[in-house]
Write a protein that holds these residues in place. Structure first.
Motif, mmCIF file in Angstrom:
data_model
loop_
_atom_site.group_PDB
_atom_site.id
_atom_site.type_symbol
_atom_site.label_atom_id
_atom_site.label_comp_id
_atom_site.label_asym_id
_atom_site.label_seq_id
_atom_site.Cartn_x
_atom_site.Cartn_y
_atom_site.Cartn_z
ATOM 1 N N SER A 15 50.121 44.348 42.974
ATOM 2 C CA SER A 15 49.033 43.987 42.071
ATOM 3 C C SER A 15 47.984 43.151 42.799
ATOM 4 C CB SER A 15 49.590 43.215 40.872
ATOM 5 O OG SER A 15 48.560 42.873 39.994
ATOM 6 N N LEU A 16 48.431 42.201 43.612
ATOM 7 C CA LEU A 16 47.487 41.361 44.359
ATOM 8 C C LEU A 16 46.744 42.152 45.430
ATOM 9 C CD1 LEU A 16 49.494 38.047 44.751
ATOM 10 C CD2 LEU A 16 47.428 38.415 43.389
ATOM 11 N N VAL A 17 47.401 43.141 46.027
ATOM 12 C CA VAL A 17 46.734 43.969 47.032
ATOM 13 C C VAL A 17 45.604 44.766 46.379
ATOM 14 C CG1 VAL A 17 47.040 45.988 48.535
ATOM 15 C CG2 VAL A 17 48.656 44.083 48.654
ATOM 16 N N LYS A 22 43.089 38.641 40.215
ATOM 17 C CA LYS A 22 43.796 38.662 38.932
ATOM 18 C C LYS A 22 44.477 37.324 38.678
ATOM 19 C CE LYS A 22 44.967 43.542 39.003
ATOM 20 N NZ LYS A 22 46.074 44.484 39.141
ATOM 21 N N SER A 23 44.503 36.953 37.414
ATOM 22 C CA SER A 23 45.221 35.742 37.018
ATOM 23 C C SER A 23 46.709 36.063 36.892
ATOM 24 C CB SER A 23 44.689 35.228 35.676
ATOM 25 O OG SER A 23 45.032 36.126 34.640
ATOM 26 N N PHE A 24 47.532 35.013 36.867
ATOM 27 C CA PHE A 24 48.961 35.210 36.670
ATOM 28 C C PHE A 24 49.218 35.909 35.336
ATOM 29 C CE2 PHE A 24 49.690 31.283 39.465
ATOM 30 C CZ PHE A 24 49.807 32.065 40.604
ATOM 31 N N LYS A 52 49.763 34.461 52.907
ATOM 32 C CA LYS A 52 48.996 33.461 53.656
ATOM 33 C C LYS A 52 47.693 33.117 52.960
ATOM 34 C CE LYS A 52 51.370 33.091 57.542
ATOM 35 N NZ LYS A 52 51.938 31.859 57.973
ATOM 36 N N GLY A 53 47.170 34.033 52.174
ATOM 37 C CA GLY A 53 45.908 33.808 51.488
ATOM 38 C C GLY A 53 45.466 35.091 50.819
ATOM 39 N N VAL A 54 44.390 34.995 50.094
ATOM 40 C CA VAL A 54 43.804 36.157 49.438
ATOM 41 C C VAL A 54 42.423 36.337 50.050
ATOM 42 C CG1 VAL A 54 43.115 37.155 47.231
ATOM 43 C CG2 VAL A 54 45.084 35.626 47.339
#
Length: 142
Positions: A15-17, A22-24, A52-54
Motif C-alpha cells: 500500500s505504501l509503495v 496514505k494515512s494509517f 527508511k523513509g517515504v
C-alpha cells in the motif's frame, strides 16, 4: 534471527509503495485491519530499519524544462532503484543496536519511549541500558 514478514506487513508495504501519502486509517480500511494494528506494524518496520523513509514521486511534465532537468539529474544521482518482489514470509535481517552484529536467534527487545531497540544478546542489552541510562530514564519519565 531475521524477522519474518507477515500478511499485514506485506499488505502495508504494498500500500505504501503505491502511495506513500496514505494515512494509517486509509491503509487500515484498504487491508481490513484496525488503524492501531497498521500503526504498530509500520512502527515495527521502521524500528528494524526496513522502512527508511517515504520518497516523493514528481510529475516532471508539470514543471518548467530547466527545473525538471535539474531535478531529474538529482533523482538519477541519488535514487537507487531496487527491483524486489515482496512476498509473505520474507525475512528481514536485524542488527544489534549496541554492537551492530547480526541477531542469530530471537532478538532481545528494549522499548525506549515509542521506539524499540533490538539486541543480539542480553549482554548487549545490559551494556546499552548502562551506556544510555540517563536518556532512557528521561524518556521513561515523560
Amino acid at each position: 534471527m531475521p524477522l519474518k514478514i507477515d500478511e499485514i506487513d506485506l499488505a502495508l508495504l504494498e500500500s505504501l509503495v503505491k502511495d506513500g501519502r496514505k494515512s494509517f486509517r486509509q491503509i487500515s480500511r484498504e487491508i481490513k485491519v484496525s488503524t492501531p494494528t497498521v500503526q504498530l506494524h509500520y512502527e515495527r518496520l521502521v524500528n528494524i530499519g526496513l522502512i527508511k523513509g517515504v520518497s516523493v514521486d514528481l510529475d516532471f511534465g508539470k514543471m518548467e524544462i530547466q527545473t525538471s532537468a535539474k531535478l531529474d539529474q538529482i533523482k538519477y544521482k541519488t535514487l537507487k532503484v531496487h527491483k524486489i518482489k515482496l512476498d509473505k514470509g520474507m525475512l528481514v535481517k536485524i542488527t544489534c543496536d549496541y554492537c551492530n552484529g547480526p541477531t542469530h536467534s530471537k532478538p532481545s527487545i528494549l522499548k525506549v519511549g515509542d521506539q524499540e531497540r533490538f539486541f543480539c544478546c542480553s549482554s548487549c542489552k545490559a551494556l546499552y541500558k548502562e551506556k544510555y541510562r540517563g536518556r532512557i530514564e528521561s524518556l521513561s519519565n515523560k
